[in-house]
Scaffold this motif. Structure first.
Motif, PDB file in Angstrom:
ATOM      1  N   TYR A  24     -18.085  -7.228   7.745  1.00 34.39           N
ATOM      2  CA  TYR A  24     -16.844  -6.833   7.067  1.00 34.39           C
ATOM      3  C   TYR A  24     -15.703  -6.701   8.073  1.00 34.39           C
ATOM      4  CZ  TYR A  24     -13.661  -3.387   4.846  1.00 34.39           C
ATOM      5  OH  TYR A  24     -12.578  -2.693   4.371  1.00 34.39           O
ATOM      6  N   TRP A 141      -7.056  -6.576   0.589  1.00 38.32           N
ATOM      7  CA  TRP A 141      -8.314  -7.312   0.669  1.00 38.32           C
ATOM      8  C   TRP A 141      -9.432  -6.376   1.135  1.00 38.32           C
ATOM      9  CZ3 TRP A 141     -12.198  -8.387   3.965  1.00 38.32           C
ATOM     10  CH2 TRP A 141     -13.050  -9.430   3.625  1.00 38.32           C
ATOM     11  N   HIS A 144     -10.701  -4.108  -1.582  1.00 41.86           N
ATOM     12  CA  HIS A 144     -11.423  -4.758  -2.676  1.00 41.86           C
ATOM     13  C   HIS A 144     -12.681  -5.518  -2.249  1.00 41.86           C
ATOM     14  CE1 HIS A 144      -7.489  -4.026  -4.565  1.00 41.86           C
ATOM     15  NE2 HIS A 144      -8.258  -3.748  -5.597  1.00 41.86           N
ATOM     16  N   HIS A 145     -12.860  -5.722  -0.937  1.00 40.88           N
ATOM     17  CA  HIS A 145     -14.004  -6.514  -0.478  1.00 40.88           C
ATOM     18  C   HIS A 145     -14.959  -5.739   0.425  1.00 40.88           C
ATOM     19  CE1 HIS A 145     -11.269  -9.654  -1.894  1.00 40.88           C
ATOM     20  NE2 HIS A 145     -12.381 -10.318  -2.153  1.00 40.88           N
TER      21      HIS A 145
END
Length: 180
Positions: A24, A141, A144-145
């Motif tokens: 991530y 981003w 949400h990811h």
């Protein structure tokens, strides 16, 4: 037999979680590598750090070479062509360093989980300015990811600490958003 008491200062942290967090972090940092590379195209230290984070995330070992790539990207920030490029290099450094997150119940560890995302978001703010195309896309981003490991580990840690300038504000904002 009585259960052995656990250290309240230690959290559970699996290698699989470390790998997810590093992947991530690498995804977040990769989004702003071009900001650094536009000013110093021959300096591969930030890209090397992001690539090393991906290798770890895919099952590679935590090695001294990985740690050295994190430090090299950190030093690249000193040579950056702009403040935005410096934050992009710091994001790459945090991505490689995410593999070395400690299982301590410390607010400081939140910066290790979210540092790459926060510095990447700051790099965008500085490069594109508030309200311009590209500004703030990594922050959204990252919210949400975030994989399950990021939110699970954050749930075991105290809230992000005060301080750290604008990057610290972004860490706290991400932390709050991911805990809801």
């Amino acid at each position: 037999m009585e259960p052995v008491p656990t250290d309240p200062g230690i959290i559970e942290l699996s290698e699989d979680e470390l790998r997810e967090i590093a992947g991530y972090a690498a995804d977040c940092a990769r989004r702003t590598l071009s900001i650094f590379e536009d000013g110093l195209p021959s300096d591969t230290r930030p890209r090397d750090a992001v690539d090393a984070a991906y290798v770890f995330a895919a099952g590679g070992r935590r090695t001294n070479a990985l740690r050295q790539r994190a430090w090299a990207a950190y030093r690249a920030a000193e040579d950056a062509a702009s403040p935005a490029a410096a934050d992009a290099a710091r994001a790459a450094s945090h991505a490689a360093a995410a593999a070395f997150l400690h299982p301590r119940a410390s607010a400081h560890q939140v910066k290790h989980v979210l540092g790459a995302a926060a510095h990447a978001a700051r790099a965008e703010e500085l490069a594109y300015g508030e309200g311009r195309s590209g500004a703030g896309t990594t922050f959204g981003w990252a919210c949400h990811h975030a994989p399950a490991a990021v939110t699970a580990v954050l749930g075991r840690l105290p809230a992000a600490p005060a301080g750290g300038g604008r990057a610290g504000e972004l860490v706290r904002g991400l932390d709050a958003a991911l805990r809801t």
